[in-house]
Design a protein around this motif. Structure first.
Motif, PDB file in Angstrom:
ATOM      1  N   ARG A 128      33.726  24.783   7.118  1.00  0.00           N
ATOM      2  CA  ARG A 128      33.868  25.062   8.542  1.00  0.00           C
ATOM      3  C   ARG A 128      34.629  23.936   9.231  1.00  0.00           C
ATOM      4  N   ASN A 129      34.767  24.067  10.537  1.00  0.00           N
ATOM      5  CA  ASN A 129      35.437  23.026  11.309  1.00  0.00           C
ATOM      6  C   ASN A 129      34.474  21.855  11.490  1.00  0.00           C
ATOM      7  N   TYR A 130      34.389  21.025  10.452  1.00  0.00           N
ATOM      8  CA  TYR A 130      33.390  19.965  10.483  1.00  0.00           C
ATOM      9  C   TYR A 130      33.729  18.866  11.487  1.00  0.00           C
ATOM     10  N   LYS A 135      31.078  15.523  16.096  1.00  0.00           N
ATOM     11  CA  LYS A 135      30.942  15.126  17.495  1.00  0.00           C
ATOM     12  C   LYS A 135      29.483  15.081  17.946  1.00  0.00           C
ATOM     13  N   ILE A 136      28.594  15.691  17.158  1.00  0.00           N
ATOM     14  CA  ILE A 136      27.169  15.657  17.490  1.00  0.00           C
ATOM     15  C   ILE A 136      26.656  14.216  17.497  1.00  0.00           C
ATOM     16  N   GLY A 137      27.263  13.381  16.655  1.00  0.00           N
ATOM     17  CA  GLY A 137      26.865  11.978  16.618  1.00  0.00           C
ATOM     18  C   GLY A 137      25.540  11.729  15.938  1.00  0.00           C
ATOM     19  N   GLU A 153      37.205  11.364   1.828  1.00  0.00           N
ATOM     20  CA  GLU A 153      37.969  10.240   2.395  1.00  0.00           C
ATOM     21  C   GLU A 153      38.083  10.361   3.899  1.00  0.00           C
ATOM     22  N   ARG A 154      38.176  11.597   4.394  1.00  0.00           N
ATOM     23  CA  ARG A 154      38.328  11.837   5.831  1.00  0.00           C
ATOM     24  C   ARG A 154      37.044  11.560   6.603  1.00  0.00           C
ATOM     25  N   LEU A 155      35.944  11.369   5.879  1.00  0.00           N
ATOM     26  CA  LEU A 155      34.660  11.109   6.522  1.00  0.00           C
ATOM     27  C   LEU A 155      34.184   9.690   6.285  1.00  0.00           C
TER      28      LEU A 155
END
Length: 223
Positions: A128-130, A135-137, A153-155
């Motif tokens: 999904r659009n993770y 943004k939930i933080g 890597e993107r996370l």
């Protein structure tokens, strides 16, 4: 890398204690689903307390689909009273009995749990659009549907714990219905090594085959 083991809930204290003690030979932290598949069981918070008594640190899931805000806050109060530290509010599957409530979203539930002093995690699906989910933080993210470890890597800026699902002869049908990536015991070590550069922890899960989960943990303990 820290290894976290999934502990399925049960209404039998004997089963919970026996499994928790077996897991304690390999891990010090367990992840406890709340009524997986929407089927009634002992609540994850109750299971978490039993586990905590044994000396393990539990992560207790809380299904939001069954709760209004009062019930959610009451469960958080119970978790705090019992000395728990980690909770994961999530929607959950549709209930197999009764009707869904669907009063709270995960986005609404996270700051409420923070009010009670918990470290709060949320589920994050790589299908999904993770980016919106991040943004939930949350304090940490339990990652589902991970196909390529390199995509983590993107996370890198976030505390992510991917689920590693084990596929066995015993649970192959169940894993197929879950429609999530899974690995066999023979390829587990290589997969964990591929994850190692990107994460601080993983959650080992063998749905419907607890003995295989123990075998996997024993294998990883020899790394």
């Amino acid at each position: 890398m820290r290894i976290i083991a999934e502990l399925p809930p049960s209404t039998s204290r004997r089963v919970v204690v026996s499994r928790a003690k077996a897991l304690s030979d390999y891990v010090d932290m367990v992840d406890i689903p709340d009524s997986p598949g929407g089927r009634p069981s002992a609540h994850a918070i109750a299971v978490a307390y039993v586990v905590k008594e044994i000396g393990l640190t539990p992560i207790a899931h809380i299904r939001l689909r069954d709760l209004n805000e009062l019930a959610y806050r009451s469960l958080l109060g119970a978790a705090r009273l019992l000395g728990l530290e980690y909770v994961v509010p999530l929607s959950g599957d549709l209930p197999s009995v009764g009707r869904p409530v669907d009063h709270l979203t995960t986005e609404e539930a996270v700051p409420i749990a923070r009010e009670y002093g918990f470290r709060v995690g949320v589920l994050l699906s790589m299908r999904r659009n993770y980016a919106e989910r991040l943004k939930i933080g949350a304090d940490f993210y339990l990652v589902l549907n991970l196909v390529d470890p390199k995509s983590l890597e993107r996370l890198a800026a976030f505390d992510v714990y991917p689920y590693v699902l084990l596929r066995t002869e015993r649970n192959a049908g169940l894993v197929e219905r879950l429609k999530q990536p899974a690995v066999g015991l023979d390829s587990l070590r290589r997969y964990i090594e591929a994850l190692d550069p990107y994460v601080k922890a993983v959650v080992i899960s063998a749905p419907g085959d607890f003995e295989a989960e123990l075998s996997a943990l024993a294998l990883l303990a020899k790394r």
